[in-house]
Motif scaffolding. Structure first.
Motif, PDB file in Angstrom:
ATOM      1  N   GLU A   1       0.841  -1.202   0.000  1.00 40.94           N
ATOM      2  CA  GLU A   1       0.000   0.000   0.000  1.00 40.94           C
ATOM      3  C   GLU A   1       0.870   1.244   0.000  1.00 40.94           C
ATOM      4  O   GLU A   1       1.750   1.385   0.843  1.00 40.94           O
ATOM      5  N   ILE A   2       0.621   2.137  -0.953  1.00 44.22           N
ATOM      6  CA  ILE A   2       1.418   3.352  -1.051  1.00 44.22           C
ATOM      7  C   ILE A   2       0.498   4.517  -1.424  1.00 44.22           C
ATOM      8  O   ILE A   2      -0.389   4.368  -2.270  1.00 44.22           O
ATOM      9  N   THR A   3       0.666   5.642  -0.759  1.00 50.94           N
ATOM     10  CA  THR A   3      -0.086   6.849  -1.073  1.00 50.94           C
ATOM     11  C   THR A   3       0.860   7.829  -1.738  1.00 50.94           C
ATOM     12  O   THR A   3       1.922   8.135  -1.186  1.00 50.94           O
ATOM     13  N   MET A   4       0.483   8.308  -2.913  1.00 55.82           N
ATOM     14  CA  MET A   4       1.320   9.233  -3.669  1.00 55.82           C
ATOM     15  C   MET A   4       0.644  10.596  -3.719  1.00 55.82           C
ATOM     16  O   MET A   4      -0.497  10.713  -4.161  1.00 55.82           O
TER      17      MET A   4
ATOM     18  N   GLU B   1      10.473   9.593  -2.487  1.00 59.04           N
ATOM     19  CA  GLU B   1      10.428  10.861  -3.203  1.00 59.04           C
ATOM     20  C   GLU B   1      10.884  10.676  -4.643  1.00 59.04           C
ATOM     21  O   GLU B   1      12.006  10.229  -4.890  1.00 59.04           O
ATOM     22  N   GLY B   2      10.001  10.997  -5.569  1.00 62.38           N
ATOM     23  CA  GLY B   2      10.375  10.978  -6.980  1.00 62.38           C
ATOM     24  C   GLY B   2      10.255   9.621  -7.642  1.00 62.38           C
ATOM     25  O   GLY B   2       9.602   8.705  -7.152  1.00 62.38           O
TER      26      GLY B   2
ATOM     27  N   VAL C   1      -1.743   1.706  -5.255  1.00 63.93           N
ATOM     28  CA  VAL C   1      -1.427   3.134  -5.165  1.00 63.93           C
ATOM     29  C   VAL C   1      -2.696   3.958  -5.014  1.00 63.93           C
ATOM     30  O   VAL C   1      -3.640   3.812  -5.781  1.00 63.93           O
ATOM     31  N   THR C   2      -2.679   4.829  -4.029  1.00 64.53           N
ATOM     32  CA  THR C   2      -3.723   5.827  -3.861  1.00 64.53           C
ATOM     33  C   THR C   2      -3.109   7.163  -4.232  1.00 64.53           C
ATOM     34  O   THR C   2      -2.100   7.559  -3.651  1.00 64.53           O
ATOM     35  N   GLU C   3      -3.694   7.841  -5.217  1.00 60.94           N
ATOM     36  CA  GLU C   3      -3.185   9.139  -5.663  1.00 60.94           C
ATOM     37  C   GLU C   3      -3.956  10.253  -4.973  1.00 60.94           C
ATOM     38  O   GLU C   3      -5.186  10.243  -4.938  1.00 60.94           O
ATOM     39  N   GLU C   4      -3.207  11.203  -4.416  1.00 60.53           N
ATOM     40  CA  GLU C   4      -3.789  12.365  -3.758  1.00 60.53           C
ATOM     41  C   GLU C   4      -3.221  13.615  -4.410  1.00 60.53           C
ATOM     42  O   GLU C   4      -2.021  13.869  -4.307  1.00 60.53           O
ATOM     43  N   ALA C   5      -4.065  14.383  -5.103  1.00 55.17           N
ATOM     44  CA  ALA C   5      -3.619  15.633  -5.713  1.00 55.17           C
ATOM     45  C   ALA C   5      -3.492  16.695  -4.623  1.00 55.17           C
ATOM     46  O   ALA C   5      -4.349  16.798  -3.749  1.00 55.17           O
ATOM     47  N   SER C   6      -2.412  17.450  -4.665  1.00 53.11           N
ATOM     48  CA  SER C   6      -2.182  18.503  -3.679  1.00 53.11           C
ATOM     49  C   SER C   6      -1.686  19.765  -4.383  1.00 53.11           C
ATOM     50  O   SER C   6      -0.713  19.706  -5.126  1.00 53.11           O
ATOM     51  N   PRO C   7      -2.318  20.896  -4.094  1.00 57.96           N
ATOM     52  CA  PRO C   7      -1.842  22.149  -4.681  1.00 57.96           C
ATOM     53  C   PRO C   7      -0.603  22.693  -3.961  1.00 57.96           C
ATOM     54  O   PRO C   7       0.023  23.628  -4.432  1.00 57.96           O
TER      55      PRO C   7
ATOM     56  N   HIS D   1       6.727  14.256  -7.110  1.00 58.43           N
ATOM     57  CA  HIS D   1       5.733  13.613  -6.247  1.00 58.43           C
ATOM     58  C   HIS D   1       6.409  13.033  -5.009  1.00 58.43           C
ATOM     59  O   HIS D   1       7.607  12.763  -5.003  1.00 58.43           O
ATOM     60  N   THR D   2       5.604  12.873  -3.976  1.00 61.68           N
ATOM     61  CA  THR D   2       6.060  12.321  -2.702  1.00 61.68           C
ATOM     62  C   THR D   2       5.103  11.200  -2.332  1.00 61.68           C
ATOM     63  O   THR D   2       3.891  11.396  -2.330  1.00 61.68           O
ATOM     64  N   ALA D   3       5.647  10.035  -2.039  1.00 60.23           N
ATOM     65  CA  ALA D   3       4.815   8.889  -1.686  1.00 60.23           C
ATOM     66  C   ALA D   3       5.155   8.415  -0.275  1.00 60.23           C
ATOM     67  O   ALA D   3       6.282   8.584   0.194  1.00 60.23           O
ATOM     68  N   VAL D   4       4.163   7.834   0.367  1.00 62.20           N
ATOM     69  CA  VAL D   4       4.343   7.299   1.712  1.00 62.20           C
ATOM     70  C   VAL D   4       3.935   5.840   1.688  1.00 62.20           C
ATOM     71  O   VAL D   4       2.856   5.491   1.195  1.00 62.20           O
ATOM     72  N   ILE D   5       4.834   4.988   2.210  1.00 61.93           N
ATOM     73  CA  ILE D   5       4.545   3.556   2.318  1.00 61.93           C
ATOM     74  C   ILE D   5       4.951   3.138   3.718  1.00 61.93           C
ATOM     75  O   ILE D   5       6.126   3.145   4.067  1.00 61.93           O
ATOM     76  N   GLY D   6       3.958   2.856   4.552  1.00 60.23           N
ATOM     77  CA  GLY D   6       4.238   2.575   5.958  1.00 60.23           C
ATOM     78  C   GLY D   6       4.867   3.793   6.601  1.00 60.23           C
ATOM     79  O   GLY D   6       4.354   4.907   6.504  1.00 60.23           O
TER      80      GLY D   6
END
Length: 154
Positions: free
Chosen positions: A33-36, A94-95, A59-65, A84-89
């Protein structure tokens, strides 16, 4: 129905069939599971997410301004930034980090904040450009304090 819907359902069936469990916000046993977080409309970020999904990640994509705020909250060193920055656990990715490096990070579980590929090197996952040769690039393992070391080279 889109590709991600079907992929999510497919992965859910596999998770149920294999007994893998996962908790949002922590390291899952499967580590998939990873959130980008990305700028809205960024196409190379979407390509990176598709690449991860094709290699077993959900992957869960989250748009951020305000990507700089996301990077700051996750202690990404300014000079290690990408699109982009992703979080996994408990880790940050990054990137355009290759999937094999992310899988190694999950398996090895080093005492670190995460991995980064600074900038947007041509030929890195999601940054492939037909007719242009891939650039050599490094993946860095970075710490909360911003210190880093080379983790892999491609």
């Amino acid at each position: 129905m889109n590709k991600r819907f079907f992929l999510t359902k497919f992965l859910s069936i596999i998770v149920l069939a294999t007994g893998i469990t996962a908790c949002s916000g922590s390291k899952s046993e499967s580590g998939t599971e990873i959130t980008m977080y990305k700028n809205p409309g960024c196409q190379c970020c979407a390509k990176w997410a598709d690449y991860l999904e094709a290699n077993g990640f959900e992957v869960t994509e989250e748009a951020s301004p305000n990507m700089q705020a996301i990077k700051s909250q996750n202690n990404v060193p300014y000079d290690m930034g990408s699109c982009h920055t992703a979080v996994i656990g408990d880790y940050v990715v990054e990137g355009h980090v290759p999937v094999e490096d992310i899988k190694n990070l999950i398996e090895e579980q080093p005492d670190a904040k995460g991995l980064a590929v600074p900038g947007m090197p041509i030929g890195s996952p999601g940054m492939e450009m037909p007719g242009r040769p891939a650039e050599a690039y490094k993946v860095f393992l970075f710490q909360e304090d911003g210190s880093r070391q080379v983790y892999a080279q491609h």
